[in-house]
Every structure is written in C-alpha cells, then in structure tokens.
Design a protein around this motif. Structure first.
Motif, PDB file in Angstrom:
ATOM      1  N   ILE A  82      -3.699   0.705  -0.818  1.00  0.00           N
ATOM      2  CA  ILE A  82      -3.810  -0.888  -0.897  1.00  0.00           C
ATOM      3  C   ILE A  82      -2.968  -1.276  -2.178  1.00  0.00           C
ATOM      4  CG2 ILE A  82      -5.014  -2.962  -0.755  1.00  0.00           C
ATOM      5  CD1 ILE A  82      -7.241  -1.068   0.706  1.00  0.00           C
ATOM      6  N   TRP A  83      -3.198  -0.745  -3.206  1.00  0.00           N
ATOM      7  CA  TRP A  83      -2.744  -1.195  -4.458  1.00  0.00           C
ATOM      8  C   TRP A  83      -1.128  -1.121  -4.372  1.00  0.00           C
ATOM      9  CZ3 TRP A  83      -3.637  -4.442  -8.198  1.00  0.00           C
ATOM     10  CH2 TRP A  83      -5.321  -4.932  -8.370  1.00  0.00           C
ATOM     11  N   LEU A  84      -0.891   0.122  -3.982  1.00  0.00           N
ATOM     12  CA  LEU A  84       0.433   0.472  -3.837  1.00  0.00           C
ATOM     13  C   LEU A  84       1.379  -0.252  -2.854  1.00  0.00           C
ATOM     14  CD1 LEU A  84       0.445   4.523  -4.103  1.00  0.00           C
ATOM     15  CD2 LEU A  84       1.361   2.961  -5.872  1.00  0.00           C
ATOM     16  N   ILE A  85       0.783  -0.366  -1.814  1.00  0.00           N
ATOM     17  CA  ILE A  85       1.563  -1.354  -0.750  1.00  0.00           C
ATOM     18  C   ILE A  85       1.534  -2.773  -1.178  1.00  0.00           C
ATOM     19  CG2 ILE A  85       1.339  -2.263   1.653  1.00  0.00           C
ATOM     20  CD1 ILE A  85       0.310   0.433   2.440  1.00  0.00           C
ATOM     21  N   GLY A  86       0.551  -3.196  -1.823  1.00  0.00           N
ATOM     22  CA  GLY A  86       0.378  -4.620  -2.323  1.00  0.00           C
ATOM     23  C   GLY A  86       1.553  -4.884  -3.413  1.00  0.00           C
ATOM     24  N   LEU A  87       1.582  -3.984  -4.329  1.00  0.00           N
ATOM     25  CA  LEU A  87       2.614  -4.096  -5.572  1.00  0.00           C
ATOM     26  C   LEU A  87       4.007  -4.011  -5.030  1.00  0.00           C
ATOM     27  CD1 LEU A  87       0.956  -1.955  -8.314  1.00  0.00           C
ATOM     28  CD2 LEU A  87       1.175  -4.461  -8.316  1.00  0.00           C
ATOM     29  N   ALA A  88       4.241  -3.178  -3.951  1.00  0.00           N
ATOM     30  CA  ALA A  88       5.666  -3.072  -3.525  1.00  0.00           C
ATOM     31  C   ALA A  88       5.953  -4.259  -2.740  1.00  0.00           C
ATOM     32  CB  ALA A  88       5.852  -1.732  -2.421  1.00  0.00           C
TER      33      ALA A  88
END
Length: 92
Positions: free
Chosen positions: A66-72
């Motif tokens: 979730i964090w990786l997708i949100g930051l991207a």
C-alpha cells in the motif's frame, strides 16, 4: 542626535560606508530558477517505476504494498499536475 560607536563614514544611511553586497546582486530565493525540469520529471517517473518494482519480493504483509503504490501514485500525480499547470499557463 549622535550615533555613538560609529565614525561619520559608517553612519546608517551614509553613502561612504562599506558595501553590503559588494558586486553580487541581491536576490531572493524565489528568483532562482530550478534547473532541468525535464530531468526532474524523468527522475520522478523512474523513481515511481523503481517503487513499483519493489512490489515483487518476499514480503508477506500488504502494508508495504500500500505504501509503495501510494508513493508511486503520488509522484506520478505531481508530474501530471505540474504538466497540466504549465500547459494552462498557471505555472512558469
């Protein structure tokens, strides 16, 4: 009224005093233009792709995903928003 501690050439407002900025022009940080906008956009897109490539791995939790997708998505939204604002003339 006498200013104590200063000679007549160093009084506030006198033209004979030392130069404050010398030969450098006095500018504010707003006047400095950032360099290479295109490289910044490319760097943001590459960073987003690297973040998305981190989804492939040996981690079990979904919080990291979730964090990786949100930051991207956030990086890509900034790039797209900047391009739209520049095209509409709202940003120089």
């Amino acid at each position: 009224m006498r200013v104590t501690g200063l000679r007549s050439t160093e009084r506030a407002g006198s033209r004979g005093g030392p130069a404050v900025a010398g030969t450098e022009p006095v500018t504010s940080p707003d006047q400095h233009k950032p360099g290479h906008r295109k490289l910044g956009r490319i760097g943001a897109v590459v960073s987003a792709l690297v973040l998305l490539s981190m989804l492939i791995g040996n981690h079990e939790g979904r919080v990291e995903d979730i964090w990786l997708i949100g930051l991207a998505v956030g990086l890509l939204a900034i790039v797209v928003g900047d391009a739209v604002l520049r095209r509409n003339g709202l940003r120089s």
